[in-house]
Scaffold this active site. Structure first.
Site, PDB file in Angstrom:
ATOM      1  N   ARG B 112       4.542 -10.530  -2.883  1.00 54.13           N
ATOM      2  CA  ARG B 112       5.572 -11.318  -3.563  1.00 54.13           C
ATOM      3  C   ARG B 112       6.558 -10.457  -4.344  1.00 54.13           C
ATOM      4  O   ARG B 112       7.615 -10.921  -4.732  1.00 54.13           O
ATOM      5  CB  ARG B 112       4.907 -12.329  -4.498  1.00 54.13           C
ATOM      6  N   THR B 132      -6.402   5.021   5.346  1.00 56.38           N
ATOM      7  CA  THR B 132      -4.997   5.322   5.045  1.00 56.38           C
ATOM      8  C   THR B 132      -4.196   4.026   5.023  1.00 56.38           C
ATOM      9  O   THR B 132      -4.360   3.162   5.876  1.00 56.38           O
ATOM     10  CB  THR B 132      -4.426   6.287   6.101  1.00 56.38           C
ATOM     11  N   LEU B 133      -3.354   3.908   4.004  1.00 57.80           N
ATOM     12  CA  LEU B 133      -2.535   2.703   3.845  1.00 57.80           C
ATOM     13  C   LEU B 133      -1.065   3.093   3.953  1.00 57.80           C
ATOM     14  O   LEU B 133      -0.617   4.026   3.278  1.00 57.80           O
ATOM     15  CB  LEU B 133      -2.770   2.086   2.466  1.00 57.80           C
ATOM     16  N   GLU B 134      -0.336   2.390   4.796  1.00 59.56           N
ATOM     17  CA  GLU B 134       1.109   2.627   4.861  1.00 59.56           C
ATOM     18  C   GLU B 134       1.752   1.666   3.875  1.00 59.56           C
ATOM     19  O   GLU B 134       1.634   0.447   4.022  1.00 59.56           O
ATOM     20  CB  GLU B 134       1.637   2.373   6.275  1.00 59.56           C
TER      21      GLU B 134
END
Lengths: 454, 208
Positions: B112, B132-134
């Site tokens: 949001r 791993t986070l993009e």
């Protein structure tokens, strides 16, 4: 160079160092605030030199000393710069700081920095070095009093081999280096008391052995010969005791992990170098033997039913080390010269007293593998399953593991892999080291989180 | 494929050889049908000033040259500007057993305010490591990302049949922080290059 120019050059140097210190203090890429504290101290020292030069308190005759102080500040500033996150095993530094405070007291801090030579080392305490040595002649000057106003903190710099940056397991050697501050305290209080009778007896023995050379039969030549040998013996005794005490403190703090790391380090070097050829250091075999005795004593009370095979692992390893330390090559070396023999016989005769006096200076209770075997076993089992060794227990009732337990578990897993795979263990070891590093960091954050919640 | 709900997740997290998401700083991270995961403190950011574009076919364009690792101290934040992509990772180390797989999804609270988490969202059976986070800021306001914050959720599902290959063999397995892209290691790239050569060759033959 005339006086005014010389003063101006020194002023510019001091001012540049002060500005560099300010730049370093503004950086936010250190793992903790300790390097900033060192930068602040160095900046204050540079600033004090500036003030003393301006006020005329540093007279012309003292310019060389001021120059020397500035060179020290510059050298030490490099340590701060090199302790940035990208150069250090940053993920273990917070946990290491907690460990240091629990072991040596809340006023002791270590800055961690890499060095290109393959060795560990420790320097400090910096506050006392600057205040009590370099600035001793200006101790009552207001600028100096102000610079060291907050001087109760004890700041040290620990260095590690650059190529081993992420090798958390080898960094168990930090415990030995921390032991140097304990050894220094012991030395200040007790070395003379140890040394005086040794020196007296040594001179008598050496005097009997003295053979005048042709055309050198004077008393002066004999005295010189004796003085050289007793000086050498004193250096050998001093270095031996400092290293042996630091080894024992390392074991007290981290238990077998400190021995595993020492043995790993020793494996690169000759085990039996004579002290005279090795910077006065005691032979590695001698040091490992003393640590092995400590391990054997620790394992005597080992009685764990469910330690995931760790007792067997460590007993096997202890047996293999025993086959190394039972060889007496080092003893033959230490008997080969009167100087070595006298020193090492005196150490052997007083060792129990020396050791117990030195270890009484360590706040932290001794680490015991026998007591911790169950926890270590649980962590080793996690490593076997490809998990980080960060906590014990079963969800949701888990607890963060201790820095010391994690290092011991990491080492045991590595030793297990080596026993199973030999040299092929190399790649798997790297994986274990990475998991250990992450385990140390997450356990520390977990612990802090719990403390903040309470 | 069945999504695991809280009871099943708790059971898996406690079982020998089961799912591990460690450490869970708060058991409340296990929700009705997902597990909240936190943001770690390592990031990979882009060095946009060094290359005009990234070409996985160009051996000189290794990910190391266009990206660099950054560590944010606990208690501090990384600022993610609008349109900016960084790679982060979960604070937790995740180990999937052979009978489970997971999907990483962003949390609606973050969505949001413009944060998109993880476009490559699948965590395979037997994966072990920090995920791993993009992270991309799709909004118009810079976002402060603080290590330790709950950033995403794992939706865990059953996988059939049970997968049993060596977890170390996985392309991104064993990670303890975000991993650089290994796009240039894709075996197909060489084949695609060759395909281009053949096409050009054919055109040459047909030209007058």
């Amino acid at each position: 160079m005339n006086v005014a120019t010389h003063r101006a050059v020194l002023l510019r140097h001091a001012s540049a160092l002060r500005e560099t210190a300010t730049e370093l203090m503004d950086r936010d890429d250190f793992a903790t605030s300790t390097p900033v504290a060192l930068a602040r101290l160095l900046g204050a020292a540079a600033s004090a030199i500036e003030a003393l030069l301006r006020s005329g308190a540093i007279r012309e005759t003292l310019f060389p000393h001021a120059q020397e102080v500035l060179e020290h500040i510059g050298d030490h500033m490099r340590y701060v710069e090199r302790s940035r996150i990208e150069h250090t095993p940053w993920s273990m530094i917070q946990a290491l700081e907690r460990f240091v405070h629990e072991s040596a007291g809340p006023d002791v801090d270590f800055v961690i920095r890499p060095r290109w030579s393959y060795m560990y080392g420790v320097e400090g305490d910096f506050v006392r070095y600057y205040r009590d040595r370099l600035f001793a002649g200006w101790a009552s000057e207001p600028a100096v009093l102000e610079a060291f106003a907050e001087s109760e903190r004890r700041l040290f710099v620990l260095s590690f081999p650059r190529s081993e940056r992420t090798n958390a397991l080898l960094h168990a050697n930090f415990a030995h280096e921390m032991g140097h501050s304990v050894a220094d305290q012991w030395r200040s209080a007790h070395f003379q008391e140890f040394w005086v009778p040794v020196e007296k007896a040594l001179r008598v023995k050496l005097a009997d052995q003295y053979k005048p050379q042709e055309n050198q039969g004077q008393l002066f030549a004999k005295e010189q010969w004796l003085a050289e040998r007793t000086r050498e013996a004193q250096r050998i005794a001093d270095r031996a005791l400092v290293e042996l005490i630091a080894d024992q403190v390392g074991y007290q703090l981290l238990g077998p992990a400190s021995l595993f790391a020492a043995a790993e380090f020793a494996s690169r070097e000759s085990l039996d170098s004579p002290p005279g050829d090795a910077g006065h250091y005691p032979p590695w075999r001698y040091r490992l033997r003393m640590l092995h005795e400590r391990l054997v004593a620790d394992l005597e009370s080992l009685n764990v039913d469910n330690d995931y095979g760790c007792s067997r692992l460590i007993k096997d390893w202890a047996a293999s080390l025993h086959s190394t330390v039972r060889e007496a090559h080092d003893a033959r070396i230490l008997r080969s010269r009167t100087v070595y023999q006298s020193v090492y016989e005196a150490i052997a005769a007083s060792w129990e007293e020396i050791r117990s006096r030195a270890l009484s200076l360590v706040i932290r209770p001794p680490y015991s593998f026998s007591v911790r075997a169950g926890v270590i076993g649980e962590l080793v089992e996690r490593l076997r399953g490809g998990l980080i060794p960060n906590e014990t227990g079963v969800f949701p009732n888990t607890s963060p593991a201790g820095f010391d337990d994690i290092l011991n578990a990491g080492w045991l897993r590595v030793l297990e892999l080596r026993a199973e795979l030999g040299v092929e263990a190399h790649h798997r070891e790297e994986h274990v080291r990475r998991l250990t590093l992450m385990g140390i960091e997450t356990a520390e954050i977990h612990r802090r989180f719990i403390e903040l919640q309470q | 494929m069945t999504t695991l709900t809280r009871e099943a997740l708790n059971k898996e997290l406690a079982a020998d050889g089961g799912l591990r998401v460690t450490p869970l700083l708060d058991s409340g991270q296990v929700g009705p049908s997902s597990i909240d995961v936190r943001l770690g403190n390592q990031f990979i950011v882009f060095r946009r000033h060094l290359l005009g574009s990234f070409d996985p076919n160009n051996p000189l364009h290794s990910a190391n040259r266009i990206q660099q690792r950054r560590v944010v101290r606990w208690g501090q934040s990384l600022t993610l500007h609008p349109g900016m992509l960084v790679l982060g990772s979960t604070f937790e180390f995740v180990r999937m057993p052979g009978h489970l797989e997971a999907q990483v999804e962003g949390r609606s609270s973050w969505a949001r305010v413009g944060l998109m988490v993880a476009t490559a969202t699948h965590v395979e059976p037997r994966f072990g490591g920090a995920v791993t986070l993009e992270l991309t800021n799709m909004g118009t306001t810079p976002l402060q990302l603080q290590p330790g914050v709950r950033i995403a959720q794992l939706i865990v599902r059953t996988a059939q049949p049970v997968y049993s290959s060596d977890p170390d063999a996985k392309k991104y397995g064993g990670a303890i922080g975000p991993m650089f892209s290994r796009l240039s290691k894709d075996k197909e790239l060489a084949l695609l290059r060759e395909l281009g050569t053949h096409v050009r060759g054919a055109q040459t033959l047909e030209s007058p």
